[in-house]
Design a protein around this motif. Structure first.
Motif, PDB file in Angstrom:
ATOM      1  N   GLU A 181      18.234   9.310  11.640  1.00 14.31           N
ATOM      2  CA  GLU A 181      19.311   8.323  11.540  1.00 14.31           C
ATOM      3  C   GLU A 181      19.000   7.041  12.304  1.00 14.31           C
ATOM      4  N   LEU A 182      17.747   6.871  12.752  1.00 16.84           N
ATOM      5  CA  LEU A 182      17.395   5.721  13.581  1.00 16.84           C
ATOM      6  C   LEU A 182      16.678   4.653  12.745  1.00 16.84           C
ATOM      7  N   ALA A 183      16.915   3.385  13.098  1.00 12.58           N
ATOM      8  CA  ALA A 183      16.226   2.236  12.487  1.00 12.58           C
ATOM      9  C   ALA A 183      16.288   2.281  10.959  1.00 12.58           C
ATOM     10  N   ALA A 184      17.462   2.604  10.415  1.00 12.92           N
ATOM     11  CA  ALA A 184      17.596   2.739   8.958  1.00 12.92           C
ATOM     12  C   ALA A 184      17.277   1.428   8.239  1.00 12.92           C
ATOM     13  N   PHE A 185      17.713   0.309   8.789  1.00 11.56           N
ATOM     14  CA  PHE A 185      17.486  -0.982   8.130  1.00 11.56           C
ATOM     15  C   PHE A 185      16.002  -1.324   8.103  1.00 11.56           C
ATOM     16  N   GLU A 186      15.307  -1.117   9.248  1.00 10.05           N
ATOM     17  CA  GLU A 186      13.877  -1.417   9.326  1.00 10.05           C
ATOM     18  C   GLU A 186      13.081  -0.525   8.375  1.00 10.05           C
ATOM     19  N   ARG A 187      13.479   0.751   8.290  1.00  7.16           N
ATOM     20  CA  ARG A 187      12.772   1.660   7.388  1.00  7.16           C
ATOM     21  C   ARG A 187      13.000   1.271   5.925  1.00  7.16           C
ATOM     22  N   LEU A 188      14.220   0.851   5.605  1.00  6.52           N
ATOM     23  CA  LEU A 188      14.512   0.415   4.244  1.00  6.52           C
ATOM     24  C   LEU A 188      13.668  -0.803   3.875  1.00  6.52           C
ATOM     25  N   GLN A 189      13.562  -1.759   4.814  1.00  8.15           N
ATOM     26  CA  GLN A 189      12.729  -2.932   4.562  1.00  8.15           C
ATOM     27  C   GLN A 189      11.273  -2.534   4.330  1.00  8.15           C
ATOM     28  N   ALA A 190      10.791  -1.555   5.142  1.00  8.98           N
ATOM     29  CA  ALA A 190       9.406  -1.104   4.992  1.00  8.98           C
ATOM     30  C   ALA A 190       9.188  -0.456   3.638  1.00  8.98           C
ATOM     31  N   GLN A 191      10.123   0.398   3.211  1.00 10.93           N
ATOM     32  CA  GLN A 191       9.984   1.071   1.920  1.00 10.93           C
ATOM     33  C   GLN A 191       9.997   0.061   0.766  1.00 10.93           C
ATOM     34  N   GLN A 192      10.842  -0.961   0.880  1.00  5.66           N
ATOM     35  CA  GLN A 192      10.873  -1.996  -0.153  1.00  5.66           C
ATOM     36  C   GLN A 192       9.547  -2.761  -0.205  1.00  5.66           C
ATOM     37  N   ALA A 193       8.970  -3.029   0.986  1.00  5.47           N
ATOM     38  CA  ALA A 193       7.701  -3.742   1.039  1.00  5.47           C
ATOM     39  C   ALA A 193       6.580  -2.902   0.435  1.00  5.47           C
ATOM     40  N   VAL A 194       6.577  -1.589   0.695  1.00  2.00           N
ATOM     41  CA  VAL A 194       5.560  -0.707   0.105  1.00  2.00           C
ATOM     42  C   VAL A 194       5.726  -0.662  -1.419  1.00  2.00           C
ATOM     43  N   ALA A 195       6.973  -0.606  -1.875  1.00  2.00           N
ATOM     44  CA  ALA A 195       7.222  -0.605  -3.314  1.00  2.00           C
ATOM     45  C   ALA A 195       6.709  -1.895  -3.952  1.00  2.00           C
ATOM     46  N   GLU A 196       6.918  -3.015  -3.285  1.00  4.51           N
ATOM     47  CA  GLU A 196       6.414  -4.292  -3.787  1.00  4.51           C
ATOM     48  C   GLU A 196       4.889  -4.294  -3.841  1.00  4.51           C
ATOM     49  N   LEU A 197       4.244  -3.672  -2.828  1.00  5.48           N
ATOM     50  CA  LEU A 197       2.782  -3.579  -2.821  1.00  5.48           C
ATOM     51  C   LEU A 197       2.288  -2.766  -4.017  1.00  5.48           C
ATOM     52  N   ALA A 198       2.987  -1.661  -4.327  1.00  2.00           N
ATOM     53  CA  ALA A 198       2.568  -0.821  -5.445  1.00  2.00           C
ATOM     54  C   ALA A 198       2.659  -1.569  -6.777  1.00  2.00           C
ATOM     55  N   LYS A 199       3.612  -2.528  -6.874  1.00  2.00           N
ATOM     56  CA  LYS A 199       3.803  -3.255  -8.139  1.00  2.00           C
ATOM     57  C   LYS A 199       3.059  -4.586  -8.162  1.00  2.00           C
ATOM     58  N   ALA A 200       2.448  -4.991  -7.019  1.00  2.00           N
ATOM     59  CA  ALA A 200       1.865  -6.330  -6.922  1.00  2.00           C
ATOM     60  C   ALA A 200       0.658  -6.498  -7.843  1.00  2.00           C
ATOM     61  N   LYS A 201       0.539  -7.686  -8.407  1.00  2.00           N
ATOM     62  CA  LYS A 201      -0.645  -8.030  -9.196  1.00  2.00           C
ATOM     63  C   LYS A 201      -1.838  -8.219  -8.279  1.00  2.00           C
ATOM     64  N   ARG A 202      -3.032  -8.200  -8.859  1.00  2.00           N
ATOM     65  CA  ARG A 202      -4.245  -8.241  -8.048  1.00  2.00           C
ATOM     66  C   ARG A 202      -4.278  -9.464  -7.130  1.00  2.00           C
ATOM     67  N   ARG A 203      -3.837 -10.614  -7.664  1.00  2.00           N
ATOM     68  CA  ARG A 203      -3.932 -11.834  -6.852  1.00  2.00           C
ATOM     69  C   ARG A 203      -2.946 -11.840  -5.674  1.00  2.00           C
ATOM     70  N   ASP A 204      -1.893 -10.991  -5.750  1.00  2.00           N
ATOM     71  CA  ASP A 204      -0.870 -10.959  -4.698  1.00  2.00           C
ATOM     72  C   ASP A 204      -1.013  -9.751  -3.773  1.00  2.00           C
ATOM     73  N   GLN A 205      -2.036  -8.909  -4.034  1.00  2.00           N
ATOM     74  CA  GLN A 205      -2.101  -7.648  -3.287  1.00  2.00           C
ATOM     75  C   GLN A 205      -2.381  -7.840  -1.792  1.00  2.00           C
ATOM     76  N   ASP A 206      -3.234  -8.785  -1.444  1.00  2.00           N
ATOM     77  CA  ASP A 206      -3.553  -8.975  -0.014  1.00  2.00           C
ATOM     78  C   ASP A 206      -2.306  -9.347   0.779  1.00  2.00           C
ATOM     79  N   GLN A 207      -1.550 -10.294   0.269  1.00  2.00           N
ATOM     80  CA  GLN A 207      -0.332 -10.696   0.974  1.00  2.00           C
ATOM     81  C   GLN A 207       0.695  -9.569   0.998  1.00  2.00           C
ATOM     82  N   ALA A 208       0.824  -8.853  -0.139  1.00  2.00           N
ATOM     83  CA  ALA A 208       1.797  -7.749  -0.194  1.00  2.00           C
ATOM     84  C   ALA A 208       1.381  -6.618   0.745  1.00  2.00           C
ATOM     85  N   ARG A 209       0.054  -6.339   0.835  1.00  2.00           N
ATOM     86  CA  ARG A 209      -0.416  -5.275   1.736  1.00  2.00           C
ATOM     87  C   ARG A 209      -0.146  -5.647   3.197  1.00  2.00           C
TER      88      ARG A 209
END
Length: 296
Positions: free
Chosen positions: A49-77
């Motif tokens: 139950e700790l840092a729920a907001f930070e974890r949600l942001q992290a999960q969203q960022a990982v999801a964005e990395l999984a969907k990122a195009k090749r040219r955007d992968q470095d920044q997304a990673r």
């Protein structure tokens, strides 16, 4: 609050499962590694139950990395790695704060319990010395009566008894003062406030409230805290009646101050029948505006 936290946890779990699926399909080891780190946090029952907001942001960022195009992968990673690190750090910090709070509560409880044990031992020692002094006083009287038939013997006996009584009185007084010191420490620990200054004189133990203790006839905030600590002290080991005397050059103000102090002590738990309040028509000084006198 509990319902909101439960919904957040369910959302985090759903996102974790989604991320795991994305990682398997994306063939990007960075996505799989970051998803595993987030799932490790979720699997820890202490951190669920700790840092729920930070974890949600992290999960969203990982999801964005999984969907990122090749040219955007470095920044997304880079963004996903930073978000996961922030989530992990926030969880560790929250766990550390929780442990610090627990240790502080334990420390306070141990201090109060130790103070109570010391005060109890001091009161027992005082009672033992009081009984001993009473027995010695009775024996002294018997010796004095037996020596009346002979003046010289009586004089010698009285001299010896006076010396013994003086030593015993000194020991009893020292024990009483030690018990009072321990009771003061316990009262300050339990109440969380400092006692007003005190002294022993011919009237008994006298606590003094200074000139800053009153404002418009009522107690100041600082004086209320002192009154709370004093009430705790009076209820720990002090028995009998207590006299409150307040001073002011204006007629009636001293009585108002004495009554305000009495009301504060009663509100803090002192039996009202033990308290006698009176005002004195005398100039209140910076060092003395009111006194609480505990007769010996």
């Amino acid at each position: 609050m509990k319902a909101t936290a439960l919904r957040a946890c369910r959302l985090l779990l759903a996102l974790s499962l989604a991320l795991a699926g994305l990682a398997a399909a994306a063939e990007d080891p960075a996505v799989a590694q970051l998803s595993q780190r987030l799932m490790t946090i979720q699997a820890n029952p202490d951190a669920a139950e700790l840092a729920a907001f930070e974890r949600l942001q992290a999960q969203q960022a990982v999801a964005e990395l999984a969907k990122a195009k090749r040219r955007d992968q470095d920044q997304a990673r880079y963004l996903a790695e930073r978000r996961v690190e922030i989530a992990e750090t926030s969880v560790r910090a929250a766990l550390a704060r929780r442990e610090v709070d627990r240790l502080e509560r334990t420390r306070s409880e141990l201090l109060i319990e130790a103070s109570r044990r010391d005060a109890q031992r001091a009161r027992q020692e005082t009672e033992r010395l009081r009984v001993q002094a009473q027995i010695q006083a009775e024996e002294a009287e018997q010796l004095r009566q037996a020596a009346e038939a002979e003046a010289l013997a009586r004089q010698d006996a009285e001299t010896a008894l006076t010396s013994v009584a003086g030593k015993q009185t000194a020991r009893l007084s020292a024990a009483q003062q030690n018990a009072a010191r321990l009771a003061r420490e316990e009262a300050e620990l339990v109440s969380g406030n400092k006692l007003p200054g005190s002294k022993f004189d011919s009237r008994g133990e006298v606590f003094t409230f200074n000139g800053d203790a009153f404002a418009a006839g009522s107690l100041s905030a600082g004086a209320k805290g002192q009154a709370k600590a004093l009430a705790e002290y009076l209820n720990i080991g002090k028995k009998g009646r207590i006299r409150i005397e307040a001073y002011d050059a204006a007629a009636g103000v001293g009585q108002q101050r004495a009554q305000a102090l009495r009301d504060a002590l009663v509100a803090a738990g002192v039996n009202a029948s033990r308290l006698q309040a009176s005002g004195k028509k005398a100039a209140a000084t910076k060092a003395r505006a009111a006194e609480v006198i505990i007769a010996p």
